[in-house]
Design a protein around this motif. Sequence first.
Motif: not given
Length: 122
Positions: A1-22
């Motif tokens: 089970m993912q912790t809240d901290r891990e979920a937030i970090e994953e969201n943040y990194r996913s945002q930046l990857h989505a920006l690069v990947d358009k």
Amino acid sequence: MQTDREAIEENYRSQLHALVDKNFTTLDGLLTAGFTRTHINGHTQTKQEWINQLKHDQLVYHSFEFHDTKIKIDGTTATLVGKVTSDATLYGEHRVWQLHIRQTFLKSGGRWQASRSIVTQW
């Protein structure tokens, strides 16, 4: 089970990857409906305004290098402060930008989404 901290970090990194990947569909899902973005020039935009600029290549992110991330959680609200280096073309100016990103996250339905992002330079 993912912790809240891990979920937030994953969201943040996913945002930046989505920006690069358009990948604007992914980006949209990582942000609340009322999301706002304040840019390094101090201008604040709604989610739709920001995504439209991304779609029209006014803001183009080529890559991100992660440096430091700190997360504070208070119930269903969290704050993330991160530093990244980004190779980007912003409003026609291509260079490497050192960005300090402060985001507020809200948890709803067991899911964390970014509700506000403030970007400055460091």
